[in-house]
Scaffold this motif. Structure first.
Motif, short mmCIF file in Angstrom:
data_model
loop_
_atom_site.label_atom_id
_atom_site.label_comp_id
_atom_site.label_asym_id
_atom_site.label_seq_id
_atom_site.Cartn_x
_atom_site.Cartn_y
_atom_site.Cartn_z
N TYR A 398 0.84 -1.20 0.00
CA TYR A 398 0.00 0.00 0.00
C TYR A 398 0.88 1.25 0.00
N LYS A 410 -2.42 0.57 -4.49
CA LYS A 410 -2.09 -0.78 -4.00
C LYS A 410 -1.43 -1.56 -5.11
N TRP A 453 -10.80 -0.84 -5.75
CA TRP A 453 -9.45 -0.78 -6.30
C TRP A 453 -9.57 -0.94 -7.81
N GLU A 507 -6.04 -4.03 9.00
CA GLU A 507 -6.56 -2.85 8.32
C GLU A 507 -5.43 -1.87 8.03
N LYS A 559 -10.49 -1.35 5.21
CA LYS A 559 -10.61 -2.79 5.47
C LYS A 559 -10.87 -3.49 4.15
N GLU A 560 -9.95 -4.37 3.78
CA GLU A 560 -10.09 -5.09 2.52
C GLU A 560 -11.30 -6.03 2.55
N SER A 565 -5.70 -9.64 0.10
CA SER A 565 -4.77 -8.83 -0.70
C SER A 565 -5.25 -8.60 -2.12
N ALA A 567 -8.43 -8.33 -3.01
CA ALA A 567 -9.79 -7.79 -3.01
C ALA A 567 -9.91 -6.60 -3.94
N PHE A 570 -13.37 -2.53 -0.83
CA PHE A 570 -13.00 -2.33 0.57
C PHE A 570 -14.06 -1.47 1.24
#
Length: 751
Positions: A398, A410, A453, A507, A559-560, A565, A567, A570
């Motif tokens: 990140y 990310k 994302w 997180e 929070k994903e 990783s 995802a 979020f």
């Protein structure tokens, strides 16, 4: 990291180049004058005055020539049971000192100019010193501690010996000159003398320095074989998709495989395989372009790229290094098209494309190549932090882009994590495996507390068809990650600085330092309307000066989704809003901060593994009439532990601009406390600890900033004399320095 915003101290490198029309969310908060709290007077002011002549202070302690040490617990009584945040919060301070809680001691161990070899003379600190390739650089910034085994390899249980690896971001300067390191303040006009330029180039980069504790007292090891400097003449490889691309071909590297130096290094990171990561932040300001360069380039797409990264035609460089002489090491700072080649192999038109990456270095092995990991994108990097590694799953890294209205990113590795890769081996090769191939994403924050994302790929139709810039390939996307973020509609943020991962919840926390360009009704492309993730627009008074936008900043957390990783979605909320304790609780002080917790401009951020404490460091210009910059200790909850807050702004036409934002659980005396306040003019930055958590290393950057160069010969006119007033080193010119904090009862820091 950046000097504070556009507020009291203006950083001409914190430029706003995002003129994209990415959609902003409906928003926030009536603009209202924020009056200074009456709580600022009285006892706190008196205490600050009493401490004014002391260089390092523990509240309630006694002093000697070196440090001020707080009293130990009464003899014969057992130490109290450990309690996180069990210390007494320190008061705000305007003293030229480092203030820590009662029961703690802070000591200076490594400062600008300290020699790193046995043959390097002691630092005189009068501007006549040379050989900075073998001395500590300037503006100590992000930092990591690597414990050393007896064989000088990695260790996990050694607590009294290690190497500190740190960034040297910049220099304290006025006009062109880094005046504190030159005898007469340096040359303030062009051309600059070669000797001054050489010194200033060497002051930037990285340090590796061995530190040891003997009988509980820490010091650095002057003649350690582990010591090294990385500076502007150090060869560094370009690694990943950009390596060999036409965009990085230069006269120095006609194959586009390397560049000299790493520049304006700010935040850091540590890989699961035990290497050091450094972020290149405000590098563009070191380069110059001729006023005629747009025409020389035929107004091709490189002009669009240069402007998006802050280099318009005619832009002057920060220090005028390009005027130091005709040698290549000076001419590389002029990125005008001068040659006749089609590919740039006869000039430095592409030189700036080699800056702006995450740099990886093996701190244990000087023989291994240092590499710029281009797959992680090019922008004004702060720190780079890994999500919690899970065997069999890709790694996530990140990052934030520290300029007004820039983005959060990310990176997800192609390779899946194998725990065996954490074992000793070829650490740089392991970096090749995980950091040279993967997908780069940018964040879009939604108004309902969710987000996406968005992949920055040449295959993304929004990027492939973007009218603002024609991307040639994936390397072009990475070199111009900002333009790719524009293309996909990423959310403009309030200067994303450091990030860190909660060791329990996983997180991700990001500091958003501040943004003077938030407006209810934006005027021009450089301003942005408030949105759910950047919800405040208000006016804060510093004396008689009105500070508009979001002067105090906030900390957002993510929070994903269930995929971890990888995802694509979020959820998020705002962990803390920086504010004065006396500010309007319904519109500005949304976290309910008290006088023991209030802060402004969060910047450095790290969770220490030993305790799980979240340390927040400030780089402020908005609140510095009341207190110097500081560090706080927090015990956060988790995303969703607070509430939704509805805010509104009146528009000029009589309507309201409204937004819902999401605020974490209000801070209490048990979950957030001020732990440290620094000397005058300094930024608090860099944080690292020993494995047992009983020694905490902190950097004090640019004390004395605000001193006029004309006063360099008169110490009585320096705004700070730290750390000489703490009994450290020669001379009285202020110096960036590393301190170590220990607890007098031998306990862990923050208890």
């Amino acid at each position: 990291m950046n000097k504070p915003t556009d507020l009291a101290r203006i950083d001409h490198h914190d430029i706003d180049t995002n003129v994209s029309s990415n959609e902003q969310f409906s928003t926030v908060l009536e603009a209202r004058l924020s009056r200074r709290s009456l709580l600022r007077g009285g006892a706190a002011t008196a205490a600050s005055a009493l401490l004014g002549a002391i260089g390092l202070s523990g509240c309630g302690g006694s002093d000697n020539d070196d440090v001020v040490t707080s009293p130990n617990p009464p003899t014969g009584n057992p130490p109290p049971a450990e309690k996180l945040l069990g210390f007494t919060a320190v008061s705000k301070s305007l003293a030229d000192t480092v203030v820590v809680p009662a029961g703690y001691t802070a000591s200076v161990i490594y400062a600008l100019g300290d020699p790193l070899t046995a043959n390097t003379p002691a630092f005189k600190n009068d501007g006549t010193d040379t050989d900075f390739e073998n001395r500590a650089g300037d503006h100590h910034d992000g930092m990591e501690f690597f414990a050393l085994s007896a064989s000088n390899g990695p260790a996990t249980t050694v607590n009294d010996r290690g190497v500190l690896v740190m960034n040297h971001e910049a220099t304290t300067d006025e006009k062109l000159s880094s005046f504190f390191v030159h005898a007469n303040g340096g040359t303030m006009s062009l051309p600059r003398p070669a000797a001054e330029v050489d010194k200033e180039m060497a002051l930037h980069g990285l340090s590796v320095v061995e530190v040891r504790a003997a009988s509980g007292k820490w010091s650095y090891v002057k003649d350690s074989a582990m010591n090294r400097r990385v500076h502007q003449q150090t060869d560094i490889e370009l690694s990943g998709p950009v390596r060999g691309n036409a965009l990085v071909v230069t006269k120095y590297s006609t194959g586009g495989t390397k560049i000299r130096g790493t520049l304006n290094n700010c935040g850091t990171g540590r890989t699961p395989w035990n290497t050091y990561l450094s972020g290149e932040e405000n590098w563009s300001g070191y380069f110059t372009r001729a006023a005629t360069d747009d025409t020389a380039r035929g107004n091709d797409k490189s002009v669009t790229s240069l402007k998006r990264y802050g280099r318009d035609a005619g832009a002057a460089s920060r220090h005028g290094w390009e005027t130091g002489g005709t040698e290549d090491k000076y001419q590389r700072w002029n990125i005008s098209k001068k040659g006749t080649s089609l590919d740039g192999s006869d000039d430095y038109r592409n030189e700036m494309n080699g800056m702006g990456y995450i740099v990886e270095m093996d701190a244990f092995d000087k023989t291994r190549a240092i590499k710029k990991r281009t797959a992680l994108g090019r922008f004004a990097h702060e720190s780079a932090v890994f999500g919690k590694p899970v065997a069999g799953q890709p790694l996530a890294v990140y990052m934030g882009d520290d300029s007004r209205n820039e983005y959060i990113y990310k990176f997800v590795s192609t390779a899946v994590w194998a725990a065996a890769d954490a074992a000793p081996g070829d650490r740089v090769a392991t970096g090749d495996k995980y950091l040279d191939s993967g997908k780069l994403y940018v964040a879009k924050f939604n108004a309902d507390g969710t987000g996406q994302w968005i992949e920055l790929s040449i295959a993304n139709p929004l990027i492939a068809a973007y009218a603002g810039y024609k991307f040639a390939d994936q390397a072009d996307v990475l070199v111009n990650a900002r333009l790719a973020g524009d293309a996909v509609g990423a959310t403009k943020m309030d200067r994303p600085e450091w990030c860190s991962v909660h060791p329990g919840t996983g997180e991700i926390y990001f500091t958003l330092t501040n943004n003077s360009n938030r407006r209810v009704e934006p005027s021009g492309s450089s301003q942005a309307a408030p949105d759910a993730a950047n919800p405040r627009v208000y006016t804060d008074m510093k004396g008689t000066t009105a500070q508009a936008g979001n002067p105090n900043g906030h900390v957002i957390r993510v929070k994903e989704g269930a995929a971890g990783s990888t995802a694509a979605t979020f959820s998020w909320d705002v962990y803390l809003f920086g504010a004065e304790s006396g500010a309007d609780g319904a519109k500005v002080n949304l976290s309910g901060l008290t006088a023991d917790q209030d802060f402004s401009s969060p910047d450095g951020l790290a969770f220490t593994p030993s305790t799980g404490i979240c340390w927040i460091q400030t780089d402020d210009g908005a609140y510095t009439d009341v207190t110097n910059c500081m560090m706080l200790a927090g015990l956060p909850g988790q995303v969703g532990d607070g509430k939704k807050v509805s805010l509104s702004y009146p528009r000029a036409n009589g309507s309201n601009l409204a937004v819902d934002t999401y605020v974490g659980k209000a801070a209490t005396a048990d979950t957030l406390k001020r732990f440290l306040v620094g000397p005058v003019g300094s930024e608090i930055t860099g944080i690292a600890e020993t494995p047992d958590g009983k020694a905490l290393f902190i950097n004090i950057q640019h004390p004395g900033e605000g001193t006029a160069a004309a006063n360099v010969a008169d110490p009585t006119k320096y705004t700070s004399q730290w750390p000489s007033n703490a009994g450290y080193g020669a001379g009285k010119r202020p110096r960036s320095a590393t301190i170590v904090i220990t607890k007098n009862d031998g306990g862990r820091i923050g208890t």
